[in-house]
Design an enzyme around this catalytic site. Structure first.
Site, PDB file in Angstrom:
ATOM      1  N   GLN A 198       0.863  -1.179   0.000  1.00 33.18           N
ATOM      2  CA  GLN A 198       0.000   0.000   0.000  1.00 33.18           C
ATOM      3  C   GLN A 198       0.906   1.236   0.000  1.00 33.18           C
ATOM      4  OE1 GLN A 198      -3.759  -0.766   0.213  1.00 33.18           O
ATOM      5  NE2 GLN A 198      -2.544  -2.455  -0.621  1.00 33.18           N
ATOM      6  N   ALA A 239     -11.852   2.376   4.485  1.00 37.21           N
ATOM      7  CA  ALA A 239     -10.882   1.533   3.794  1.00 37.21           C
ATOM      8  C   ALA A 239     -10.060   2.320   2.773  1.00 37.21           C
ATOM      9  CB  ALA A 239     -11.605   0.372   3.111  1.00 37.21           C
ATOM     10  N   HIS A 240      -9.116   1.605   2.144  1.00 38.84           N
ATOM     11  CA  HIS A 240      -8.184   2.261   1.229  1.00 38.84           C
ATOM     12  C   HIS A 240      -8.888   2.857   0.016  1.00 38.84           C
ATOM     13  CE1 HIS A 240      -7.385  -1.951  -0.779  1.00 38.84           C
ATOM     14  NE2 HIS A 240      -8.646  -1.633  -0.754  1.00 38.84           N
ATOM     15  N   ASN A 241      -8.372   4.025  -0.392  1.00 33.48           N
ATOM     16  CA  ASN A 241      -8.840   4.763  -1.566  1.00 33.48           C
ATOM     17  C   ASN A 241     -10.271   5.280  -1.457  1.00 33.48           C
ATOM     18  OD1 ASN A 241      -6.706   2.605  -2.792  1.00 33.48           O
ATOM     19  ND2 ASN A 241      -6.611   4.541  -3.910  1.00 33.48           N
ATOM     20  N   SER A 259     -12.325   2.072  -2.133  1.00 33.00           N
ATOM     21  CA  SER A 259     -12.536   2.814  -3.384  1.00 33.00           C
ATOM     22  C   SER A 259     -13.933   3.396  -3.548  1.00 33.00           C
ATOM     23  CB  SER A 259     -12.209   1.931  -4.600  1.00 33.00           C
ATOM     24  OG  SER A 259     -10.853   1.524  -4.561  1.00 33.00           O
TER      25      SER A 259
END
Length: 346
Positions: A198, A239-241, A259
């Site tokens: 990441q 969460a990521h993005n 995302s």
């Protein structure tokens, strides 16, 4: 510190009903009022307490009309709850604050520390990190390499800001929150799951408040972004993005998968779950424990799983309670139909 009704009314532009020299030195709920306390009344459910409260001053809305005598001094304002917030902010700002770097803190030589900063014992500010003016870093906070913390921001104990991440000005991050841990990225293989590095960051813009033990993951690439004015409760997972639009608020235990883009001025109740790779519009309101599996238009109000319009959800819930009886009735009707078929065949 003591404040008189006259001073308070001038500060919040209110109208005094009663003794303008009445003084207060603390706050109390209207039902738990004591002499010297300031209380407020905005919810009609609590109106009956105003006639018995021992508080010296009570903030009320301008349209409040008492039905009998009240012992407390009243200050009438446009919005009692909003005025209380202003007074509590003033009270908090008047408290003495620490400054300087505790000798037990660890501050790297290459870190940049602004003016009037407080860094508590056992806090760790790593290489290349930047701390803005008037920031307040409580004990046991970690600010990673090359991370940035803005001016007038407060980091409570055990907050961790991972390397390269950015926190804006006037932010409040409560105990145990983690900004910039790795996103949940793994590629399945014959041997198991291979970790996907990441390499992005997490960005928290200005005037954001983040509750205790909330986690905002760094992105796989680019940035996870929480825009200005967002307010997040405790135990939330971003969460990521993910991108959270400005002034959106979320109650405890909301989870947002990777995302997903969330619009501005949204309101999510507790335990809302949001699927990944979808778009939520602006001004979307979602009831507690709802699940959002797909894209959502701006201005929507949703409840349930999958989330639907609240009136539909209420009607569906009413039907759901009747399903056992409906199932029994359906079985009875099927048996009757079978019996009628047999008679017709004869």
């Amino acid at each position: 510190m003591e404040f008189s009704a006259k001073q308070i009314a001038e500060y919040i532009q209110g109208v005094i009903i009663g003794d303008e020299e009445a003084t207060v030195h603390t706050f109390a709920k209207i039902e738990e009022g004591i002499p010297g306390a300031l209380s407020f009344l905005s919810n009609p459910k609590y109106t009956h307490h105003i006639y018995d409260t021992k508080s010296s001053i009570v903030l009320v809305n301008k349209d409040f009309q008492p039905e009998r005598d009240i012992q407390a001094t009243l200050i009438k304002v446009d919005n009692a709850y909003e005025s209380l917030a202003k007074l509590m902010t003033l009270y908090e700002m008047s408290k003495p604050k620490k400054s300087g770097i505790d000798p037990l803190a660890s501050v790297a030589a290459s870190a940049k520390i602004g003016k009037n900063v407080y860094i508590g014992a056992f806090a760790c500010i790593e290489e290349g990190a930047e701390i803005g003016d008037n920031a307040y870093i409580h004990p046991h906070v970690t600010v990673g390499c090359n991370a940035k913390v803005g001016e007038n921001t407060i980091l409570y104990p055990q907050v961790t800001i991972y390397h390269d991440c950015r926190v804006g000005n006037q932010c409040i991050i409560h105990a145990g929150a983690v900004i910039g841990a790795d996103g949940f990225g793994f590629a399945p293989s014959a041997e198991g799951y291979e970790k996907i590095p990441q390499i992005g960051i997490a960005i928290i813009e200005d005037n954001v408040e983040i509750g205790a033990n909330t986690c905002i993951d760094r992105s796989t690439m680019g940035a996870t972004i929480v825009h200005k004015g967002v307010k997040l409760d405790n135990l939330i997972q971003v969460a990521h993005n993910v991108e959270v639009g400005s002034h959106t608020v979320m109650a405890s235990q909301v989870g947002i998968a990777g995302s997903t883009k969330i619009g501005e001025w949204c309101m999510f109740g507790g335990q809302v779950g949001v699927a990944g790779h979808i778009q939520i519009g602006d001004h979307v309101n979602v009831g507690a424990q709802s699940g959002i599996p797909g894209n959502t238009k701006s201005g929507s109000s949703l409840m349930g799983y999958p989330a639907i319009e609240p009136k539909q959800f209420a009607r569906s819930s009413a039907v759901f309670k009747k399903l056992p009886d409906m199932y029994s009735e359906l079985g009875r009707l099927q048996r009757e139909i079978e019996e009628l078929k047999k008679q017709l065949n004869k």
